[in-house]
Write an enzyme that holds these catalytic residues in place. Structure first.
Site, PDB file in Angstrom:
ATOM      1  CB  THR A 127      -0.936  -0.016   1.227  1.00  0.00           C
ATOM      2  OG1 THR A 127      -1.654   1.209   1.270  1.00  0.00           O
ATOM      3  CG2 THR A 127      -0.197  -0.196   2.537  1.00  0.00           C
ATOM      4  CD  GLU A 162      -3.121  -0.775   5.340  1.00  0.00           C
ATOM      5  OE1 GLU A 162      -4.089  -0.683   4.547  1.00  0.00           O
ATOM      6  OE2 GLU A 162      -2.207   0.056   5.404  1.00  0.00           O
ATOM      7  CE  LYS A 200      -5.996  15.273  15.172  1.00  0.00           C
ATOM      8  NZ  LYS A 200      -5.250  15.130  13.912  1.00  0.00           N
ATOM      9  CD1 TRP A 240     -10.222  15.938  17.335  1.00  0.00           C
ATOM     10  CD2 TRP A 240     -10.814  14.026  16.350  1.00  0.00           C
ATOM     11  NE1 TRP A 240      -9.334  14.980  17.747  1.00  0.00           N
ATOM     12  CE2 TRP A 240      -9.673  13.790  17.156  1.00  0.00           C
ATOM     13  CE3 TRP A 240     -11.352  12.961  15.633  1.00  0.00           C
ATOM     14  CZ2 TRP A 240      -9.075  12.543  17.252  1.00  0.00           C
ATOM     15  CZ3 TRP A 240     -10.768  11.717  15.725  1.00  0.00           C
ATOM     16  CH2 TRP A 240      -9.624  11.509  16.536  1.00  0.00           C
TER      17      TRP A 240
END
Lengths: 550, 550
Positions: B186, B330, B439, B444
């Site tokens: 990846t 993954e 942040k 967030w």
């Protein structure tokens, strides 16, 4: 070199955790033994299964201990499935329809530590109370208001009372996926029942396979009704497969008559169901008699025994897609399912039906082998036949606490005891049981094939074919028949009946006429006794004499 | 106590053996790199995969050695999948679209022993020929007639010549199911590509999951076309799932334009396909322009990146059921699929669409956790958001031959790098990448949400939002825009744009106007460079001055 993926075991508790997290509000509907319909959600199931897990811990059970159940399909039984297996015990479902002696034997052989029992089955336990002394508890799956008084079993525990006192906080242990999760006894026609000990791995893999489009085709749009009992090979995996896909689960409790099932399916919008032919016959007949239709049901899985082809046609006429599944307790159960392939889609109905009437083709992960009478693989022509052997991750490698069985004689394989044909597409059709096939001159003759031909003769009410010992050929087939009143059947009729229909060497040597053929309690021919009738009859007596034995 | 089921490992070779035994005559159709359509069957695939296995043995490879491929989707690539993994080697699919330096790096890092390459990609290997000295062979996946001359790579081997000399008799070894079977790199936006090493177990479990009704819904009536490349996370498992269920497999080769795909689907009766939005946009536009319809296609899986909602609607208008799937290299890749539940079936289309536009809900066996900015699980309300972590049997526990990565910092979990919401039904929606989220004061702020609002303003051609360091809040959002010619955009416009649409504390503090926003080669915003622009711009300069940076 090993892969670098996470070590995540396949566990029964993972199924419940998945449903709890992602299908929390999906319903589980049960017709209760007490009467009313009960409904709650996967979140409720998870909460109460944790209470069960805590209650079992409190009884002092140790990992691997067996938890016996005698119960219909319902939410409490489901809580026991997950509460016991999930926490490291073995959920041992007992078939309440067995003889009481067999139930006694099974409870003792499994060394059950606790029994959970539906109200309906308390009398069974009362009848065998003497043999149940070693148990930590017998728990009746009901609430305090419905608890029975029992003289024979004075210390019955109430399920709801027991779990009311248990916390719903429980961390499912991370078990080895090969740990035992379930136990189910199979009762053959001979010998003691034999236990099949499922693992978490076999249970999860089988449940994933069952949900595939070519088996039950389960998804979160479905309402799935498990009609096959949870004491029959874990209701064919439905109690696990439904939460895996987030399907609504509908449980019939004790009421399996046509009217009750039709009402339940309609009321709950059931889209998919599974059960044995006897139950479907009752349902179809009741619907015909009352002019009823299905408004939600789309698919039905039929297994346990082969449905008559007309049952397949009847379901289709009702707009329901029928599918046959084959399996055994030893195969978790599914090994075959009769879903047609792309190449079959354009066939006319009369050419589809013979394929759909076969037991089906192999599921991935289950491998089959068909050995002819010479021990070699048979041609895959749909006509040659041989013994069906199977292997795979959800096939038993031996029985629980038993001597090695002849079924496991071939290293790495389980002999199903069925004699079958297989075609080039993998479709399997059972033609006989290994023990009933007539072994003549190294060739196998299907008793069922000869019986089906005889059954069509106008004089014959019922027919059986068994092998009679023969010095030259080993065995030769003999036809045993009960005639219709006022009819005759001679050796000449025998020749005429079979000539041109089967190979010459398969034609029975002889026919024996009896008043009545012996049957098992469930209506199957008792071949062992029929063989004795033939032996007693001797080989020299001519049916032209119209000898009647018995 | 362990269960007593057979020890049958989950192996890639079992998939091929199943298809060979029970779906021998089912077709595999490939558009070849050489040009013509090629068709053969699963039986042919099995025969030639055995030849590949023997040829690999002859090259002197040892168990676990990596076999690299640079190839389109086609039958020879499929033979390599099964021939290499099945015989104990690791099938290492290489993305030919990567930079050549990355391909060099990957071949060296994986320590590939042999490379198989499609005709189209021989020039790539020629360009990096200097770095390929250690290989036992470079095999061109074509026949003798089409073999290229190569100055840079004088010892190219011809695939057909190689396997012509190999026996088709091969017994697939019984491997440990945790043995490595595949390797896929990846490439993030930073750092070297990282290898994910799949196991036989993860590959088989993922393929079974992919075939389930709520994911791809694959069966033996399907003709499945894998449009997503076999070098993108194993074409999302389709090369394994199709033979598991006995579906016809249709491979597009290099031609992924609308006309070629539509022609292939129609000609081969494709019922199900899967690929990325870019490819589908090309197909849909071409069909619109030419007034074409689908006559066989029923379902399409869309993944790789989120499809615009209008793409979902366009497929539906063509009678095709679109489904979104989410995953990463993954995660093998599938972790989420957007199949609606029973409760959603009766919703009007405009209420279904927002759900279908989400990335989907968790597949069984894949467990998710969404941690808010405080590290605690977020409320499952579909609005609160946090970092998405995942675990399960087909999730990577680390990268191949690499130092432990920050993505695996939380013990037992993989951090996807996505910031998401999750609703009570488990539907996940990506709102940002972790590294792009702003942040501010412990909360967030989704840069994507702010960008989408800005994008709708009539003066703004393109918008980006990044965090600017702030003493009091840690970070504060800043809007960076390219304006349409002849327009203005002031701080007052900024306030007006956002007021009432988002909470007050999420409104960007500032706006910076640029001539052009920087992008990656594939058209994504280069947030790192945009952050630098904002830093250079300083905090004191007012956009009312219409400052233009760069």
């Amino acid at each position: 070199m090993f892969g670098l993926m996470m070590n995540a075991p396949l566990l029964v508790s993972s199924i419940l955790r998945h449903a709890e997290a992602y299908h929390a509000t999906t319903e589980i509907v049960s017709r209760t033994t007490e009467g009313p319909i009960h409904r709650y959600t996967y979140a409720d199931l998870a909460r109460r299964a944790k209470k069960v897990a805590n209650a079992l811990q409190r009884l002092g059970l140790k990992q691997g201990d067996r938890v016996g159940t005698l119960a219909w399909n319902g939410y409490r039984h489901l809580e026991l499935y997950f509460g016991s297996s999930g926490s490291g015990f073995v959920c041992h479902t007992i078939n309440p329809r067995l003889f009481r002696e067999q139930i006694s034997f099974i409870v003792a052989h499994a060394e059950d530590k606790v029994l959970f029992v539906d109200l309906s089955f308390v009398p069974i336990l009362e009848a065998i109370a003497e043999t149940l002394k070693g148990l930590k508890a017998i728990v009746v799956m009901t609430d305090a208001a419905n608890m029975p008084e029992s003289g024979a079993l004075p210390e019955l525990v109430c399920y709801e009372t027991m779990i009311a006192g248990a916390s719903d906080d429980f961390d499912w242990p991370v078990l080895d996926e090969n740990a035992a999760s379930g136990l189910c006894y199979t009762s053959g026609t001979t010998g003691d029942p034999k236990g099949v000990l499922y693992s978490h791995r076999s249970t999860v893999l089988h449940a994933m396979a069952v949900a595939l489009p070519d088996v039950m085709s389960l998804s979160a749009v479905d309402a799935v009704s498990a009609i096959v009992p949870m004491f029959h090979v874990n209701a064919w995996g439905m109690p696990y497969a439904a939460p895996i896909v987030g399907a609504k689960l509908v449980m019939p409790g004790p009421k399996l008559d046509g009217e009750s099932l039709h009402g339940l399916f309609e009321q709950e919008g059931v889209t998919m169901t599974a059960g044995v032919p006897t139950v479907w016959l009752g349902l179809l007949d009741w619907m015909d008699a009352h002019g009823k239709k299905f408004t939600s049901l789309k698919r039905v899985m039929i297994g346990g025994s082969a449905p008559p082809p007309v049952m397949i046609t009847r379901f289709k006429k009702l707009g329901v897609d029928p599918r046959q599944g084959w399996g055994m307790t030893e195969t978790s159960p599914f090994g075959l399912a009769s879903a047609l392939k792309a190449k079959h889609q354009s066939l006319p109905p009369d050419q589809k039906l013979p394929l759909e009437a076969k037991q089906g083709r192999p599921l991935f992960n289950v491998e089959f082998r068909v050995d002819g009478s010479d021990g070699k693989p048979i041609p895959r022509d749909g006509r040659s036949f041989g013994a069906l052997l199977v292997r795979g991750p959800w096939v038993a490698r031996r029985y629980f606490n038993s001597e090695p069985s002849p079924a496991h004689e071939v290293e790495g394989w389980f002999n199903t005891g069925d004699v079958v044909t297989m075609d080039e597409d993998g479709f399997v059709q059972i033609v006989d049981r290994t023990k009933d096939v007539v072994k003549s001159g190294g060739e196998w003759i299907s008793s069922i094939e000869l019986e089906n031909i005889a059954q069509a003769h106008p004089s014959i009410k019922e027919a059986a074919v068994v092998g009679r010992p023969d010095e030259r050929w080993g065995e030769r087939p003999v036809l045993v028949v009960q005639l219709k009143p006022g009819t005759n059947f001679s050796r000449d009729d025998l020749q005429e009946l079979y000539t041109g229909k089967i190979s010459k060497w398969s034609i029975p040597d002889d026919v024996v006429i009896v008043d009545e053929l012996p049957h098992t309690a469930t209506g199957k021919l008792l071949k062992r006794e029929i063989r004795e009738i033939v032996l007693r009859d001797g080989s020299g007596r001519s049916p032209a004499n119209e000898v009647t034995v018995n």
